[in-house]
Design a protein around this motif. Structure first.
Motif, PDB file in Angstrom:
ATOM      1  N   LEU A  57      41.605 -25.241  -9.595  1.00 31.13           N
ATOM      2  CA  LEU A  57      40.646 -25.497  -8.516  1.00 31.13           C
ATOM      3  C   LEU A  57      41.029 -24.711  -7.263  1.00 31.13           C
ATOM      4  CD1 LEU A  57      38.244 -27.220  -7.388  1.00 31.13           C
ATOM      5  CD2 LEU A  57      39.984 -28.852  -6.639  1.00 31.13           C
ATOM      6  N   MET A  58      40.047 -24.079  -6.638  1.00 32.18           N
ATOM      7  CA  MET A  58      40.276 -23.353  -5.404  1.00 32.18           C
ATOM      8  C   MET A  58      39.059 -23.556  -4.497  1.00 32.18           C
ATOM      9  SD  MET A  58      42.451 -21.556  -3.690  1.00 32.18           S
ATOM     10  CE  MET A  58      43.649 -21.372  -4.985  1.00 32.18           C
ATOM     11  N   ILE A  59      39.278 -24.166  -3.346  1.00 26.86           N
ATOM     12  CA  ILE A  59      38.219 -24.384  -2.356  1.00 26.86           C
ATOM     13  C   ILE A  59      38.547 -23.481  -1.166  1.00 26.86           C
ATOM     14  CG2 ILE A  59      36.990 -26.075  -0.934  1.00 26.86           C
ATOM     15  CD1 ILE A  59      36.865 -26.878  -3.846  1.00 26.86           C
ATOM     16  N   MET A  60      37.863 -22.360  -1.085  1.00 25.15           N
ATOM     17  CA  MET A  60      38.159 -21.355  -0.066  1.00 25.15           C
ATOM     18  C   MET A  60      37.442 -21.652   1.249  1.00 25.15           C
ATOM     19  SD  MET A  60      40.137 -19.334  -1.771  1.00 25.15           S
ATOM     20  CE  MET A  60      40.212 -17.878  -0.784  1.00 25.15           C
ATOM     21  N   SER A  61      38.103 -21.374   2.358  1.00 22.54           N
ATOM     22  CA  SER A  61      37.490 -21.497   3.673  1.00 22.54           C
ATOM     23  C   SER A  61      36.569 -20.302   3.909  1.00 22.54           C
ATOM     24  CB  SER A  61      38.579 -21.520   4.756  1.00 22.54           C
ATOM     25  OG  SER A  61      37.998 -21.481   6.035  1.00 22.54           O
ATOM     26  N   SER A  62      35.450 -20.535   4.552  1.00 24.86           N
ATOM     27  CA  SER A  62      34.555 -19.423   4.884  1.00 24.86           C
ATOM     28  C   SER A  62      34.896 -18.811   6.241  1.00 24.86           C
ATOM     29  CB  SER A  62      33.094 -19.887   4.878  1.00 24.86           C
ATOM     30  OG  SER A  62      32.869 -20.798   5.939  1.00 24.86           O
ATOM     31  N   TYR A  76      41.694 -22.605   7.043  1.00 32.30           N
ATOM     32  CA  TYR A  76      42.714 -23.234   6.222  1.00 32.30           C
ATOM     33  C   TYR A  76      42.950 -22.398   4.969  1.00 32.30           C
ATOM     34  CZ  TYR A  76      39.033 -24.771   3.051  1.00 32.30           C
ATOM     35  OH  TYR A  76      37.990 -24.785   2.173  1.00 32.30           O
ATOM     36  N   LYS A  77      44.057 -22.656   4.311  1.00 32.10           N
ATOM     37  CA  LYS A  77      44.353 -22.130   2.978  1.00 32.10           C
ATOM     38  C   LYS A  77      44.492 -23.345   2.074  1.00 32.10           C
ATOM     39  CE  LYS A  77      47.907 -19.810   0.287  1.00 32.10           C
ATOM     40  NZ  LYS A  77      48.777 -20.840  -0.242  1.00 32.10           N
ATOM     41  N   PHE A  78      43.751 -23.368   0.999  1.00 33.07           N
ATOM     42  CA  PHE A  78      43.782 -24.486   0.047  1.00 33.07           C
ATOM     43  C   PHE A  78      45.023 -24.371  -0.826  1.00 33.07           C
ATOM     44  CE2 PHE A  78      42.789 -26.377  -4.071  1.00 33.07           C
ATOM     45  CZ  PHE A  78      42.324 -27.626  -3.691  1.00 33.07           C
ATOM     46  N   SER A 117      43.043 -36.427  -1.525  1.00 27.53           N
ATOM     47  CA  SER A 117      43.493 -35.644  -0.385  1.00 27.53           C
ATOM     48  C   SER A 117      43.656 -34.201  -0.834  1.00 27.53           C
ATOM     49  CB  SER A 117      44.798 -36.189   0.202  1.00 27.53           C
ATOM     50  OG  SER A 117      45.840 -36.072  -0.723  1.00 27.53           O
ATOM     51  N   ALA A 118      43.407 -33.315   0.088  1.00 26.62           N
ATOM     52  CA  ALA A 118      43.609 -31.887  -0.145  1.00 26.62           C
ATOM     53  C   ALA A 118      44.794 -31.450   0.692  1.00 26.62           C
ATOM     54  CB  ALA A 118      42.369 -31.108   0.248  1.00 26.62           C
ATOM     55  N   ASN A 119      45.727 -30.765   0.065  1.00 30.40           N
ATOM     56  CA  ASN A 119      46.844 -30.208   0.825  1.00 30.40           C
ATOM     57  C   ASN A 119      46.396 -28.822   1.290  1.00 30.40           C
ATOM     58  OD1 ASN A 119      49.526 -28.410   0.762  1.00 30.40           O
ATOM     59  ND2 ASN A 119      49.961 -30.493   1.449  1.00 30.40           N
ATOM     60  N   LEU A 120      46.326 -28.680   2.618  1.00 33.03           N
ATOM     61  CA  LEU A 120      45.849 -27.445   3.244  1.00 33.03           C
ATOM     62  C   LEU A 120      46.917 -26.884   4.162  1.00 33.03           C
ATOM     63  CD1 LEU A 120      42.377 -28.802   4.488  1.00 33.03           C
ATOM     64  CD2 LEU A 120      42.885 -27.741   2.273  1.00 33.03           C
ATOM     65  N   THR A 121      46.981 -25.576   4.264  1.00 34.18           N
ATOM     66  CA  THR A 121      47.797 -24.936   5.287  1.00 34.18           C
ATOM     67  C   THR A 121      46.858 -24.538   6.403  1.00 34.18           C
ATOM     68  OG1 THR A 121      49.363 -24.104   3.643  1.00 34.18           O
ATOM     69  CG2 THR A 121      49.393 -23.050   5.802  1.00 34.18           C
ATOM     70  N   ILE A 122      47.138 -25.036   7.603  1.00 34.26           N
ATOM     71  CA  ILE A 122      46.271 -24.734   8.752  1.00 34.26           C
ATOM     72  C   ILE A 122      47.085 -24.104   9.877  1.00 34.26           C
ATOM     73  CG2 ILE A 122      44.597 -26.505   8.220  1.00 34.26           C
ATOM     74  CD1 ILE A 122      45.890 -28.230  10.366  1.00 34.26           C
TER      75      ILE A 122
END
Length: 129
Positions: free
Chosen positions: A88-93, A97-99, A124-129
């Motif tokens: 799974l990859m939910i990309m920021s537009s 963030y980085k998923f 929960s999604a672990n994101l790098t912000i």
């Protein structure tokens, strides 16, 4: 984190990749059949880096409400299956963030509301912000 578009991208991902009979909307449940996605309190920074970026667990909940108990369950398990994929990859537009990964709880049958069956899924999604 006002420009973080994770919730919008999660809704878009589900709407584009699954053939759901109802659109996933950023809202709470209404009195109509719906799929509602919303953030919930309790997210936290898990790691902070010297360059001011941090890893964060961003909590969310999704609820499905439909007249048919079978349809509601099918929708929920399709969503769960899509979000449980290892790749799974939910990309920021907008690069906000980085998923990193998704952590899911098992879907739960909440019961009935307005003669419709309601299921919920939290995670929960672990994101790098």
């Amino acid at each position: 984190m006002n420009d973080n578009d994770f919730m919008e991208q999660l809704a878009t991902y589900l709407n584009v990749h699954l053939n759901l009979p109802l659109p996933v909307q950023l809202s709470f449940l209404t009195d109509d059949p719906s799929i509602a996605l919303f953030p919930v309190p309790g997210g936290r920074a898990t790691t902070s880096y010297w360059d001011t970026t941090k890893e964060m667990d961003f909590k969310w909940e999704l609820m499905v409400q439909e007249a048919s108990a079978e349809d509601t369950a099918a929708i929920m398990w399709a969503i769960y299956g899509a979000l449980a994929k290892d790749d799974l990859m939910i990309m920021s537009s907008n690069g906000s963030y980085k998923f990193n990964q998704m952590n899911l709880n098992q879907p739960e049958l909440e019961g009935e509301k307005n003669e419709m069956t309601v299921w919920s899924l939290s995670g929960s999604a672990n994101l790098t912000i």
